[in-house]
Design a protein around this motif. Structure first.
Motif, mmCIF file in Angstrom:
data_model
loop_
_atom_site.group_PDB
_atom_site.id
_atom_site.type_symbol
_atom_site.label_atom_id
_atom_site.label_comp_id
_atom_site.label_asym_id
_atom_site.label_seq_id
_atom_site.Cartn_x
_atom_site.Cartn_y
_atom_site.Cartn_z
ATOM 1 N N LEU A 181 1.313 16.154 -6.707
ATOM 2 C CA LEU A 181 1.447 16.929 -5.474
ATOM 3 C C LEU A 181 1.167 16.028 -4.282
ATOM 4 C CD1 LEU A 181 -0.339 20.282 -6.417
ATOM 5 C CD2 LEU A 181 2.068 20.034 -5.757
ATOM 6 N N PHE A 182 1.977 16.159 -3.234
ATOM 7 C CA PHE A 182 1.818 15.335 -2.033
ATOM 8 C C PHE A 182 1.639 16.200 -0.794
ATOM 9 C CE2 PHE A 182 4.030 12.453 -4.865
ATOM 10 C CZ PHE A 182 3.514 11.197 -4.558
ATOM 11 N N ASP A 183 0.700 15.810 0.080
ATOM 12 C CA ASP A 183 0.667 16.355 1.432
ATOM 13 C C ASP A 183 1.816 15.735 2.216
ATOM 14 O OD1 ASP A 183 -1.607 18.052 1.438
ATOM 15 O OD2 ASP A 183 -2.892 16.265 1.394
ATOM 16 N N GLU A 184 2.209 16.417 3.301
ATOM 17 C CA GLU A 184 3.303 15.875 4.121
ATOM 18 C C GLU A 184 3.009 14.434 4.550
ATOM 19 O OE1 GLU A 184 4.230 18.168 7.601
ATOM 20 O OE2 GLU A 184 5.840 16.802 8.204
ATOM 21 N N ALA A 185 1.769 14.161 4.925
ATOM 22 C CA ALA A 185 1.406 12.834 5.445
ATOM 23 C C ALA A 185 1.500 11.749 4.377
ATOM 24 C CB ALA A 185 -0.009 12.872 6.015
ATOM 25 N N ASP A 186 1.482 12.140 3.116
ATOM 26 C CA ASP A 186 1.461 11.146 2.030
ATOM 27 C C ASP A 186 2.804 10.987 1.309
ATOM 28 O OD1 ASP A 186 -1.258 10.782 2.515
ATOM 29 O OD2 ASP A 186 -1.777 12.464 1.196
ATOM 30 N N ILE A 187 3.826 11.698 1.771
ATOM 31 C CA ILE A 187 5.137 11.595 1.113
ATOM 32 C C ILE A 187 5.609 10.138 1.152
ATOM 33 C CG2 ILE A 187 7.593 12.247 1.271
ATOM 34 C CD1 ILE A 187 6.061 14.650 0.456
ATOM 35 N N PRO A 188 5.964 9.562 -0.003
ATOM 36 C CA PRO A 188 6.434 8.159 -0.014
ATOM 37 C C PRO A 188 7.888 8.053 0.430
ATOM 38 C CG PRO A 188 6.376 9.039 -2.252
ATOM 39 C CD PRO A 188 5.916 10.156 -1.355
ATOM 40 N N TRP A 189 8.117 8.221 1.732
ATOM 41 C CA TRP A 189 9.485 8.323 2.270
ATOM 42 C C TRP A 189 10.357 7.139 1.860
ATOM 43 C CZ3 TRP A 189 10.994 12.888 3.835
ATOM 44 C CH2 TRP A 189 10.046 13.787 4.350
ATOM 45 N N LYS A 190 9.758 5.941 1.806
ATOM 46 C CA LYS A 190 10.559 4.745 1.499
ATOM 47 C C LYS A 190 10.800 4.581 0.000
ATOM 48 C CE LYS A 190 9.690 2.308 5.717
ATOM 49 N NZ LYS A 190 8.821 1.372 6.452
ATOM 50 N N GLU A 191 10.131 5.385 -0.794
ATOM 51 C CA GLU A 191 10.303 5.288 -2.248
ATOM 52 C C GLU A 191 10.922 6.544 -2.821
ATOM 53 O OE1 GLU A 191 6.449 4.101 -3.930
ATOM 54 O OE2 GLU A 191 6.105 3.238 -1.947
ATOM 55 N N LEU A 192 11.695 7.272 -2.010
ATOM 56 C CA LEU A 192 12.391 8.456 -2.531
ATOM 57 C C LEU A 192 13.712 8.019 -3.166
ATOM 58 C CD1 LEU A 192 11.700 11.041 0.316
ATOM 59 C CD2 LEU A 192 10.518 10.795 -1.879
ATOM 60 N N ALA A 193 14.092 8.707 -4.244
ATOM 61 C CA ALA A 193 15.206 8.243 -5.067
ATOM 62 C C ALA A 193 16.575 8.410 -4.410
ATOM 63 C CB ALA A 193 15.179 8.957 -6.422
ATOM 64 N N PHE A 194 16.798 9.540 -3.728
ATOM 65 C CA PHE A 194 18.154 9.857 -3.263
ATOM 66 C C PHE A 194 18.108 10.501 -1.874
ATOM 67 C CE2 PHE A 194 17.955 10.562 -7.917
ATOM 68 C CZ PHE A 194 18.736 9.480 -8.313
ATOM 69 N N PRO A 195 19.181 10.325 -1.076
ATOM 70 C CA PRO A 195 19.231 10.938 0.260
ATOM 71 C C PRO A 195 19.089 12.469 0.226
ATOM 72 C CG PRO A 195 21.023 9.362 -0.013
ATOM 73 C CD PRO A 195 20.367 9.490 -1.344
ATOM 74 N N THR A 196 19.585 13.125 -0.842
ATOM 75 C CA THR A 196 19.470 14.589 -0.880
ATOM 76 C C THR A 196 17.997 15.008 -1.003
ATOM 77 O OG1 THR A 196 19.907 14.517 -3.270
ATOM 78 C CG2 THR A 196 21.757 15.037 -1.845
#
Ligand SMILES: [Zn+2]
Length: 189
Positions: free
Chosen positions: A135-150
């Motif tokens: 589970l991630f808080d908004e502040a901790d989302i790994p934006w640069k390590e997300l798999a796909f644009p969707t």
């Protein structure tokens, strides 16, 4: 596609009579092998404002974070497919799922569909296709390590929607969003 799946003879790419685009056609057994977009169904599971993500154990994008999702199987509804994938990849169950995003990705001939819902409990764990589930808080989302644009687009919409509905009834579902990726790349018919 090089060979007919019916008779194993070489296949031709041509415009069949009465059609308007090229199809893989077998001139030996007269079969047209149509190819159409595939549907990926998944969920955006949340728990008290946190979002559940899975770290992929398989290619493509192994080691990157994703929402639980996968190819729909024959004979199931989009919601059944989404909940099945959520169970398979994260051993997670969600309550009152509702359609949240439907995203056409024409350059890879796919449609991605995500249902949003609160986790039924915290008994989630990694399925065989996930290295970790967290589970991630908004502040901790790994934006640069997300798999796909969707995935990143669905998450961004969720955090924006949540901001705008902060003071409203928690049980009211967020609006459904239907769009394309890339958003400017409209199909010219
Ligand atoms: Zn054939």
């Amino acid at each position: 596609m090089k060979f007919c799946s019916e008779c194993a003879k070489p296949i031709s790419l041509l415009v069949p009579e009465g059609d308007n685009r090229q199809r893989y056609t077998c001139l030996h057994c007269d079969i047209i092998h149509y190819q159409n977009p595939r549907i990926i169904a998944g969920t955006l599971p949340t728990y008290q404002g946190q979002v559940l993500l899975c770290k992929r154990a398989i290619e493509p994008r192994k080691g990157y974070w994703t929402l639980p999702a996968g190819f729909m199987e024959n004979g199931e509804t989009t919601e059944e497919g989404a909940l099945r994938e959520t169970l398979e990849e994260a051993n997670a169950r969600i309550l009152n799922p509702h359609l949240y995003t439907m995203i056409a990705v024409p350059h890879i001939s796919q449609v991605h569909i995500f249902f949003h819902g609160e986790l039924a409990d915290l008994n989630f764990s990694s399925g065989p296709e996930s290295l970790e589930v967290q589970l991630f808080d908004e502040a901790d989302i790994p934006w640069k390590e997300l798999a796909f644009p969707t995935i990143s687009t669905t998450l961004r919409r969720y955090f924006t929607d949540r901001q705008h509905t902060n003071n409203k009834d928690q049980n009211t579902p967020f609006p459904t969003h239907v769009f394309d990726i890339p958003e400017k790349n409209k199909l010219k018919l």
